[in-house]
Design a protein around this motif. Sequence first.
Motif, PDB file in Angstrom:
ATOM      1  N   GLY A 203       7.506  17.479  -4.219  1.00  0.00           N
ATOM      2  CA  GLY A 203       8.276  18.404  -5.043  1.00  0.00           C
ATOM      3  C   GLY A 203       7.529  19.693  -5.354  1.00  0.00           C
ATOM      4  O   GLY A 203       8.097  20.783  -5.299  1.00  0.00           O
ATOM      5  N   ARG A 204       6.272  19.577  -5.671  1.00  0.00           N
ATOM      6  CA  ARG A 204       5.484  20.775  -5.967  1.00  0.00           C
ATOM      7  C   ARG A 204       5.315  21.657  -4.739  1.00  0.00           C
ATOM      8  O   ARG A 204       5.390  22.894  -4.820  1.00  0.00           O
ATOM      9  CB  ARG A 204       4.129  20.360  -6.497  1.00  0.00           C
ATOM     10  CG  ARG A 204       4.199  19.674  -7.873  1.00  0.00           C
ATOM     11  CD  ARG A 204       2.853  19.185  -8.338  1.00  0.00           C
ATOM     12  NE  ARG A 204       2.955  18.521  -9.639  1.00  0.00           N
ATOM     13  CZ  ARG A 204       1.938  17.959 -10.276  1.00  0.00           C
ATOM     14  NH1 ARG A 204       0.726  17.987  -9.707  1.00  0.00           N
ATOM     15  NH2 ARG A 204       2.126  17.375 -11.432  1.00  0.00           N
TER      16      ARG A 204
ATOM     17  N   SER B 104       3.095   9.259  -6.221  1.00  0.00           N
ATOM     18  CA  SER B 104       2.194  10.405  -6.045  1.00  0.00           C
ATOM     19  C   SER B 104       2.652  11.288  -4.896  1.00  0.00           C
ATOM     20  O   SER B 104       2.626  12.525  -4.978  1.00  0.00           O
ATOM     21  CB  SER B 104       0.769   9.903  -5.789  1.00  0.00           C
ATOM     22  OG  SER B 104       0.311   9.110  -6.871  1.00  0.00           O
ATOM     23  N   LEU B 105       3.123  10.667  -3.832  1.00  0.00           N
ATOM     24  CA  LEU B 105       3.583  11.455  -2.692  1.00  0.00           C
ATOM     25  C   LEU B 105       4.856  12.226  -3.024  1.00  0.00           C
ATOM     26  O   LEU B 105       5.028  13.371  -2.577  1.00  0.00           O
ATOM     27  CB  LEU B 105       3.812  10.526  -1.496  1.00  0.00           C
ATOM     28  CG  LEU B 105       2.568   9.903  -0.863  1.00  0.00           C
ATOM     29  CD1 LEU B 105       2.958   8.921   0.228  1.00  0.00           C
ATOM     30  CD2 LEU B 105       1.662  10.987  -0.277  1.00  0.00           C
TER      31      LEU B 105
ATOM     32  N   TYR C 119       0.820  -1.204   0.000  1.00  0.00           N
ATOM     33  CA  TYR C 119       0.000   0.000   0.000  1.00  0.00           C
ATOM     34  C   TYR C 119       0.857   1.258   0.000  1.00  0.00           C
ATOM     35  O   TYR C 119       0.582   2.219  -0.729  1.00  0.00           O
ATOM     36  CB  TYR C 119      -0.919  -0.020   1.220  1.00  0.00           C
ATOM     37  CG  TYR C 119      -1.760   1.234   1.353  1.00  0.00           C
ATOM     38  CD1 TYR C 119      -2.892   1.429   0.570  1.00  0.00           C
ATOM     39  CD2 TYR C 119      -1.414   2.224   2.275  1.00  0.00           C
ATOM     40  CE1 TYR C 119      -3.656   2.571   0.690  1.00  0.00           C
ATOM     41  CE2 TYR C 119      -2.180   3.368   2.396  1.00  0.00           C
ATOM     42  CZ  TYR C 119      -3.302   3.538   1.611  1.00  0.00           C
ATOM     43  OH  TYR C 119      -4.064   4.661   1.733  1.00  0.00           O
ATOM     44  N   ARG C 120       1.927   1.248   0.791  1.00  0.00           N
ATOM     45  CA  ARG C 120       2.779   2.438   0.851  1.00  0.00           C
ATOM     46  C   ARG C 120       3.577   2.609  -0.433  1.00  0.00           C
ATOM     47  O   ARG C 120       3.787   3.730  -0.904  1.00  0.00           O
ATOM     48  CB  ARG C 120       3.714   2.344   2.058  1.00  0.00           C
ATOM     49  CG  ARG C 120       2.996   2.565   3.378  1.00  0.00           C
ATOM     50  CD  ARG C 120       3.961   2.485   4.541  1.00  0.00           C
ATOM     51  NE  ARG C 120       3.308   2.847   5.781  1.00  0.00           N
ATOM     52  CZ  ARG C 120       3.260   4.076   6.288  1.00  0.00           C
ATOM     53  NH1 ARG C 120       3.832   5.063   5.635  1.00  0.00           N
ATOM     54  NH2 ARG C 120       2.647   4.325   7.435  1.00  0.00           N
TER      55      ARG C 120
END
Length: 656
Positions: A532-533, A526-527, A519-520
């Motif tokens: 970064g954004r 995505s994380l 799951y991680r």
Amino acid sequence: MSRSSAREYSRDGKYFAFINSQGKLVVYEVETSNVSQIYTPNLHLNVPCTCFAWVEVGGQSSSAKKKKKRSSTTGTEGERKTCVIFGTSKGTVSLYGLASGTVEKEFEGAGHSGPITALCIEGDCLFTAGSDGKVVEWSLTNCVQRKVHNLGVEKLSCLVVIEQGSTILAGSKQLKLWDLDKERATKTLVGHTSNTVLTRKIVSQDGGTFVLTGSVNDRNVSLWSTEGDERTAVGLFTLDDAPEYLSARMVGGKLHLVAVSRSGVAHYFIKSFDKININKPIKANYTYEVALDTAGSGSKAVDRLPIFTASVDFSANQEQILVGYGSDLSLKFEQITIDKDLKHNVIIREQTKGMLPKDKSERDLKAKTPAVDKSIAEYLNPVNASKKSLKTVEIPMEARLENLALTADGGDSRSRASQKNMVHLLVQGLHSKDAEILRSVFSKNDPEQIQRTAERIPAQYVSALLNELSSLMQKKTVHVATAVCWLKALIHSHASQLMALGSESLLSNFGTCLGIIEYRVEHANSLSKLSGRLGLLVSQIDRTERLAKNPDEVANPHVLVYQEEDDSDVDSVIGKDHGSSDEEYDGMMDDDGLEDGEEEDDYEDGENALAGSFVRVRNGTAKRGDGSMLKLKVDEESSDQDDEDEEDDEEMEVSD
């Protein structure tokens, strides 16, 4: 105290016998409370006694008959002697003579294919029930097998004869009333949740036959009616624990019942037979306990002497009951008077050698432990195989746990001690499931220390450690990082043992961990993008705030800024060109493209008037009015701009 329910008084009440946990038959004399005999069967570890019953048989042996011819005072042929019939775990039946102290006869026949669980004697017939689901009928006179009754596939645990030669009651959880002539079950009694091990038959004043039964785990003694179509119990007698011995008799239309529970308490019930109702369980009228007298010892704790047996059949009168208390190693029998005004009776008795607790009795043993020099003795720890010297002062466990060092500071010796402490704490926490100890161990996130600890953990605690790591991975990210480090070290150190468990065991042990890891990992990309954004936005916000506080940083760095210097500085810079002639200046002016017809007199007059304060700039070179040359240093962007200015013939004035 033995947990066996095979215990019984002889028919005359002179002897009491039971089978201990080793399969030996122990016989006590009730009057003197002394051990009369202990019978150990041959190969008793493989063929122990499982159950027994008292019997009186007539006649004498052949040797006794020969002696009778010589002496007329030895007895008569009709003399009856007390014997014990016991069954074994091999399904055989033997007759043990109490006078001779040996097995006098072995019953002939196929017998049972499994252990014998119950015996019952009625007249000249002996009935035995076994774990093979059969009831075998034997002849006491000839000691031979008569009939075999197949009651089903259920293992039988109890047996009682309801009517001689026609009806018996046997079973385990379910009790079956079996017709011997028709070879079929006439009624099934249902009510116990575990195997029935105690049975007592009683006959009411009107001739009705009833049975009292006790189960292994039920706290109630059930009363059943063998007549009619009733399939459930007609009465319940409540105890504090499961019963281990029952004694009952009818006196004047009232049922007198004594039940000894597993906790060592005797419960005495007195109830009219016509008032027994299944809807309301019956509580004991009197309870009896035996405690040790600790008045002289100064101890506040009171030790209980468990009651082993209690009977209402062999009392001197109706106001007394016969109680045997102690352990299977030492029993004492006593007649207890019933106090009608006291419902709960605690009998205090002095300590005897055989009744002392285990820790105290060991001090009185004749065998003494050898003396050991504490300064020389060394003990090997099975967990970490390190040697420790014996301490003269015993430190409590609480103080030891507080003094355990969990850090690796102080060199190699301190590091090794910390590793040993980690292993000790981890094993203790897994064994006791102490959350505080486990939290202190898992708070260490040093990979090397975790690896060394995982290598030293015993193999039997690997499964428990996996369960704790599965729980730890379900918490926050900090705990997950520690759990993953422990999991990696555990797999690296105990991979061979984990693979030996099989695929199913591995999947059950690692299912939770694998699910959390997958799951991680699924959301890791995505994380990272989101991180970064967010970092870019935060940096832009910080730069905007910094420029708002320092507006000087906003100025254009490409703008040329010239700072006016003193004449002395300028002279020092252009001193070597100070002696230039007017001709060079005139040539320079020609190269600059002066228009024809322009009067030089006007320029000279202006030059004299301004005293050299203006110069003409071209290609980074300036000439003062006195004829000296000045070179200006500009950056590349300024030079490019100057080139454009040259094309337009723009003039730039520079102040001196």
